[in-house]
Structure formats: C-alpha cells, structure tokens
Design a protein around this motif. Sequence first.
Motif, short mmCIF file in Angstrom:
data_model
loop_
_atom_site.label_atom_id
_atom_site.label_comp_id
_atom_site.label_asym_id
_atom_site.label_seq_id
_atom_site.Cartn_x
_atom_site.Cartn_y
_atom_site.Cartn_z
N UNK A 92 30.01 -9.13 25.50
CA UNK A 92 30.55 -10.05 24.51
C UNK A 92 29.81 -9.81 23.21
N UNK B 9 30.87 -10.87 20.23
CA UNK B 9 31.24 -11.76 19.14
C UNK B 9 30.50 -13.11 19.18
N UNK B 10 30.48 -13.74 20.34
CA UNK B 10 29.91 -15.08 20.43
C UNK B 10 28.46 -15.17 19.91
N UNK C 244 28.05 -15.84 16.27
CA UNK C 244 28.33 -17.19 15.80
C UNK C 244 27.20 -18.12 16.21
N UNK C 245 26.74 -17.92 17.44
CA UNK C 245 25.73 -18.81 18.01
C UNK C 245 24.45 -18.83 17.18
N UNK D 10 24.06 -21.52 14.49
CA UNK D 10 23.95 -22.95 14.77
C UNK D 10 22.50 -23.40 14.64
N UNK E 42 36.54 -16.70 9.78
CA UNK E 42 36.69 -16.54 11.21
C UNK E 42 37.42 -15.25 11.56
N UNK F 171 37.53 -21.21 17.61
CA UNK F 171 36.72 -21.17 16.39
C UNK F 171 35.27 -21.45 16.71
N UNK F 172 34.43 -21.45 15.67
CA UNK F 172 33.01 -21.63 15.92
C UNK F 172 32.69 -23.05 16.37
N UNK G 125 32.86 -23.12 20.08
CA UNK G 125 31.68 -22.55 20.72
C UNK G 125 30.56 -23.59 20.70
N UNK G 126 30.41 -24.22 19.55
CA UNK G 126 29.30 -25.16 19.39
C UNK G 126 29.41 -26.32 20.37
N UNK H 270 28.93 -25.32 24.03
CA UNK H 270 27.57 -24.94 24.40
C UNK H 270 26.64 -26.14 24.35
N UNK I 54 27.68 -21.56 28.50
CA UNK I 54 27.73 -20.44 27.58
C UNK I 54 29.17 -19.98 27.40
N UNK I 55 29.54 -19.80 26.14
CA UNK I 55 30.92 -19.42 25.83
C UNK I 55 31.02 -17.90 25.69
N UNK I 56 32.06 -17.34 26.26
CA UNK I 56 32.40 -15.96 25.95
C UNK I 56 33.67 -16.02 25.10
N UNK I 57 33.50 -15.83 23.81
CA UNK I 57 34.63 -16.06 22.90
C UNK I 57 35.79 -15.10 23.12
N UNK I 58 35.56 -13.79 23.19
CA UNK I 58 36.71 -12.88 23.37
C UNK I 58 37.49 -13.17 24.65
N UNK J 6 32.17 -5.36 36.42
CA UNK J 6 32.61 -4.77 35.16
C UNK J 6 32.17 -3.31 35.17
N UNK K 252 30.87 -0.37 33.46
CA UNK K 252 30.22 -0.04 32.20
C UNK K 252 29.84 1.43 32.15
#
Lengths: 70, 802
Positions: free
Chosen positions: A40, A42-43, A46-47, A50, A67, B96-97, B100-101, B104, B117-121, B164, B166
């Motif tokens: 990941x 990207x996250x 952003x994190x 904060x 964004x 959006x951010x 995530x905020x 989390x 924990x966020x995995x945004x993609x 996964x 890799x």
Amino acid sequence: MLTQIRGMSVIYLLISISIVVAVAFFIAFIVAVKSGQYDDDYTPSVRILFDDEIKKTKNNIIQTTEEKQI
Amino acid sequence: MRIDNCFHCGLDIIEEEQIIFDEKGFCCNGCKTVYEIFSLNDLTCYYDFEKSPGATPLDINGKYDFLDNETIVSKLLEFQENDTAIVSLNIPHIHCSSCIWILENLSRLQNGISTSQVNFPEKTVRVIFNPEKVTLKSIVCLLSLIGYEPYISLENYETGKQNIDRSLTYKLGLAFFCFGNIMLLSFPEYFEIKEFWLDNYRPFFRWLIFALSLPAFFYSASGYYVSAYKSIKSRMLNIDIPIALGIVIFFIRSTFDIIMDYGSGFFDSLTGLIFFMLLGKMFQIKTYSFLSFERDFKSYFPIAITKINENNSEESIPVYDIEKGNRLLIRNQELIPVDGILISDKAEIDYSFVTGEAIPITKKSGDKIFAGGKQIGKVIEMEVLHTISQSYLTQLWSNDVFQKKVEQKHKNITDRISRYFTPILLLIAFLGFGYWIFIDANIAFNVFTAVLIVACPCALALTAPFTMGNVLRILGKQKFYLKNALVIEQLAKVDTIVFDKTGTITTNKKSNISYEGETLSEENLVIVKNVLRASNHPLSRMLYDFLPEMKRIKLEDFEEITGKGIRAKIGDNQIQIGSGDFVLNGYPIKGESDKSEDAIFQTAVHIKINEKYCGKFIFNNQYREGLSALFRDLSHNYQIKVLSGDNEGERSALENLLPKGTELVFNQKPEQKLEFIKKLQEEGKNVMMVGDGLNDSGALAQSNIGISISENVNVFSPACDAILDANEFQKMNYFLKLSKKAITTIKMSFVLSLLYNLVGLSFAVTGNLLPLVAAIIMPLSTITIVSFVTLMSNYYAKNLKK
C-alpha cells in the motif's frame, strides 16, 4: 615500487566493504518488501499528515493536498 | 458556514427537513447522529481534512444478526486467539483522507479495539480487537452507524489470508542491485588504459562482476526461461524465446571471455537488459486493487440468512447450510439465496440483476421464487426447494465458459511479430557464422554470439509493456478500468458490439414516467396520489415519488388486490388504480386498437375514477445520456446489437433512438445471451459484450472482451475484462479509438527498434562488437523507445475526439 603495490591492495578491502554495504541495503529492501511495506503506497502518505493528538478546538483547519482520485 | 449543503454528507438539504444542530445544517437525522457521535468523542477533526466527507448511515436493523453465529464469525476473522482477533473489512465508502483518519481512530469510539489500519487502494480496514470486550457484530454496527457500512458477502466466506505474490518486486530489486554494482565495477575497463595497477587487479574485478551477475542470471531472469520452455513445448514462437536465447548466449559468451582472458564480457549489458525488461513488466501491471474482475455470484450473495426453526424461533445460518425444506425469512432489500416456494401472502421481487427485467414481479403464496431476486417491501417467508449449488442461478456457473483460462484465448502482438523475428535472427546468426568460419573460427564464434546478443529483442519486448501500461493508466484516470494490458489489444480488434439493455443502455436510477389520456384535474391528482401512498407495490411507490408533493386526505376505504391493483374510496369518489385487465374489465380503450401491440408489453398503471376511465401512467426506460450519439458514432465502424432480457415493450422507442440496422433481440435468458455471442464468434466476429448484471455474466465470459457497466464501481459487477463507470458511458467510442492508436504506436515503435537492431547487427556481423558499444546501444535504445511510446500514447489520448 613495493610500497605502491602494497598500497594498492587496500582496494580489495575497499571493494569488499562497498559490496558488503550494498548487500546490507539490499537485504533491508527485501525485508521491507516482505513486511508488506510496498503493498500500500498511498495510505501512509496521508497518515503521516495527521496530528497525533486530537484537538478540542477546531480553529486551525488542516489543509490537505489535492486528493488522488481513485 | 453554508447551510444549503449537509455538513456531514454534502447532499442538498430540503428546507423543511433541515436539522440544525450545533449551528450546522444536516439533511437528515442519520447525518446528525454521526456528527453527534464524533463531537462527543472529540473526533470532529474528521470534518477538517475534507469538506462533507460522510455518508448517511442506512438502517441496518437486524441485517447483521448473522454475526451472532460463532462459526460465521470465525470464518470471517483472519486471526483469532483468546484476547486478540483480526478482521479485514471491505468498506466501499472509503474515499478521502477524512475516511482514513476516522477509521484509524476507531479505538476512541469503541472500547476493545486496539488498532485499526486502512488500506486506501483496496478500500479495506484491518481491525485488531479484543473479542472478550467487543464482538465483531458491534464493530460492524458501529461502522454502519457512522456511515461506513462494510460490504460482507459470500465471497468473504472462507477466504482467510491471501498470499500476495511479490516475486516480481524481488526480481526487479535484485536485478537493479546486480546491474548497478556491475556498472560501477566495469567502469575501469571501459577506458582500457594500459596501466600497471589495472592489469594487476583485472581478474579480481572480472570475477567479482561474474559473481554479481549470477543472481540476476539465475533468479531475476528465470521467468523468461520458463516461458520460453513452455512456448517451445507448445510449439508456439513467443517473444520470450529470443530473449531467453539472448540472455543465455550473453552469459556463456561473457563467461567464456573472462575465462580465456579475451575481454571483460558483457555482464553490464546483460544485467541492464534483465533489469529494464523486468521494469517494463512491472510497469505493465497496474492493478486496481479495489476492483475485482473475477467476481461470480458469491460476491453478490449474502453470507447468512435467517432460518425459522420448527418452534418458530429465528436463527442465522450460513447459506451453504441451507437444506431442502427449510423455512427462511427474507427481509426488505435482502437477496433470495435459493430457489423456493413463497409461503407468505405475497411478495414483490426485483429480478433486474438476474433477468434484466426492470420492473419488480409480484408473486403470490405458493408461487415458485428463484434465487437472485431481491425482496422489496415487507418481510416474507419461503420454503427451500433446492440447496444453493442446485439453484437455477448458480447453475449458470457450471457452464464451461467459466472454467477456461482467459490467458489462453489470445496471442499478443509481440508474440505475433516474434514469429517472424526469431527465424530471421537465427538465419542471420548462422549466415555470419558460415561466412567467418572459412576465415577465422574464433571470429566466427564471436560473430555468432554477438548477433544473438545485440539482436536480443530487448527494445521489442519493452515496447508493448510500456505502451499498454501507459494507456492502461490513461484509461484508468477516465474511470475505465481494465483487467490487464492484454485487454487493450482485444479492444482494438473488436468489430461487433453487443449491448445489454436494462442497466446498460438504460439507467436503473430513475424511471421516466409519462401520462397518456384525459388530463387529470388537480383534484383528481390529489386523490390518486393519496391512494398510492397507502400501497406498497413498487410501481405505486415509483409513481408516488414521481407525482408532485400534495396535501393529504384521509382514505375511507382501501383494498389492494395482489397482482391486479387497488380499489379505494375517498369522500364520494371511487378510484381504481392498477393493471389494464383490472381497471378496464376487458373493455377496450378508444383509439388503442391501432397500437395495441405496444400496449401489451408496456408497463403502465391505469386510472379509473368514478367508473370513468381517465388514462394511464406509462413507465418508460430512462436511456443513458448521449446514447444515440454514441451509437451513431459506433455504427460507422462496428456492428451493433442490443440484447435484452426484457419484453418487446421498448422496441419502437429503441428503433427511433438507435441508428438503422441495429439488431434488437428481446426476451433473452442468460444462457441464450451466451449462445448469441457464441454464434457471432462462430461467424468469425470479434465480439465485445457490454453488460451489467448477473444475467449477462455468461455472455461477458464468452465474448472476446466483456465490459461491465457499473453505477458504483465498488459494489458488485460480474466477472469481466473491464469495468466502466456508468457516467463515462458516452466516452466508449473514444476508448475504442484510443486502443487502436495504442496498437499503431506499438507498430511504429517496432520499426524504430528494428532500426536499432540493424545498427547493432552491422557491428556484430563485422566482428566489431565491443563491450563498450553494447553498453551504449542497449540503454540508448531502451530510453528512446520508452520515451517514444509514452509521448505518442499521451499525444493520442489528448488529441482524439472524445
């Protein structure tokens, strides 16, 4: 002449050290990939923006960068 | 502070319904509640990162009761021990951010959650919690309450942790490591100055380089050997054969050179070549991890269902455990997982996703209901006839189309070129060898290997990955998500396009309702609206929403006749609303006879007030914007066909809208759609299928390229090659054109790389290929090719007419 040759053998040492350093970085890379850091990308970007503590006042508005549209 | 948009979700606020709380305007109670939760927990920072980031929480009453069942919960968890459990939840709303905020910081809202924990993609959140303090159900309910409802479907069942792959990252990293170090160590040799110390340390440098090249040669390049071996075995000449051959010859020749002390070998070019080719492979893989192209009914189906036991108690059971004869409870908006018989009085079932039928179907007690439909309205009970694997819908997946591997279907452009390239290359190598063998055996050997080294189709192999990778990204930005790069080539080859009707060229979102007959007076409209208000029939609901807001009157008498209509009394007025048969009692309407054929298939609600027929409301399909312009453009280059699971009611409307010669086929069942595509393919057509629902999934899998249209790309779309956001539907012609240009770009760049090969070959056949020359030509050709294809594809993307 003799001192020159002896002086040059330090190159064995230098090259070996440089290779060891390079290998160390390479191993660090492998460990990082294995731990999933590259899954990941990207996250975390952003994190990091904060704040750790939660403010009770909402006066300072944090502007985030544009964004990424997914 | 602007009041007109909801502070939480950003939707327009209807003035009468606005709720003011804490000086902020909200569109509904749900949004206000979320704000209240956040402000109570000092989490209002949520609104600072992004303006109106939230979603209105939906009613989830009872929806997640199945999470009380221990076995289901344990299948969903990634990890479970006494005081720690880990679960990954897919949350489509993450965008959006702020999302995530807040996600989390879940630990602040719920005691017992340690981290999240966020995995945004991928749009997932991974929650670590203490199952002794908090249950999975309460976490899911909390998430739903704050507007982040997770998507849990049968697909999540028994998935566990996925592995996964890799290995490409490892290979690339290793190749780069070897390449960089070898480049540095080869530097002294490039200048080949006769110097004392250089001569002294030459063997050390050379053997070190040799040692460094081993991992790149044996591990990083291993994929090429495997692929080459496979393609020889299946008697197909693909591009990996000359590549593997080149790499091996490279290595043998270079090793030979240093053993015999002829020179430094070509290890720098060898590792560089491996690195660049792996880089191209990496670039070509652009995954949209939040999308899935392999979905079957499983991700559409619920994970559990409510079963009614013999003693009338309710229990959640996994859908796989449903047995024949069980009694199930289906709530509003829930999916029917198996075929069965309706026990309740009546049901309205929306089959649009399964059959393409736009209007919900009314079923009476004792009717057979099929899996895949969605219950609308009251809670119903049903008795199971078949288990999940034997149901009508799931049986579609046992068709052969779903078993075969997609990769085997086509041969890509690079492989087609290499069919000519490889024999010519070998011919040149042998000719050079044959010529020099009479002059000098040593040179002959050098020339032979040099030809194979320099002509190693590095640039050729890089062209397609970089062009496709770039186009893939360009399309992705415009919300056309492709499964992989091969799809672009298939897109360029398409000559026939088959569209599904419902949901694909029409929108599901809104229906277009028109009125035919005597104009209704204001007074009569009020009456109609008030009668409709009491009815739960989907058509009544749609019509009710369509009619303007009016005052409310009390109904005196109301009777709903299932499958027919409503009879009601307001004041002195007798009203009948419903189907043609019911309202007209068999009497024909004046002036209707000439177009009766249309009328039979039309979806309409007839109105009769005080025994006098007034007219009917007709439900038309709402076609997508730009549809007829798109079809007109497409019809110049493609054959267009429209398939529909619906009846012929829209035939004349469609014929008006679409260009002449468009074939329209109605009443198609899922298997018939599949057969239709198959027949076209047997005629030698390259068929692109554009569809949306489960009913198209067979056709999507059978077609050369299946595109699924989705109003919301995060939710369900059937297995396909590409997913197109419904809002970008009118751009389809542009996407097709761009894919053709991508192929043109690749062909141009092939010419360019062949020119490089000619230059290199002229060095090689004359026996003059020095390591330095190879080390210059190789990166130079790579860089020019890569920049050429990137520039060209960007140029085309910008300048094509949208």
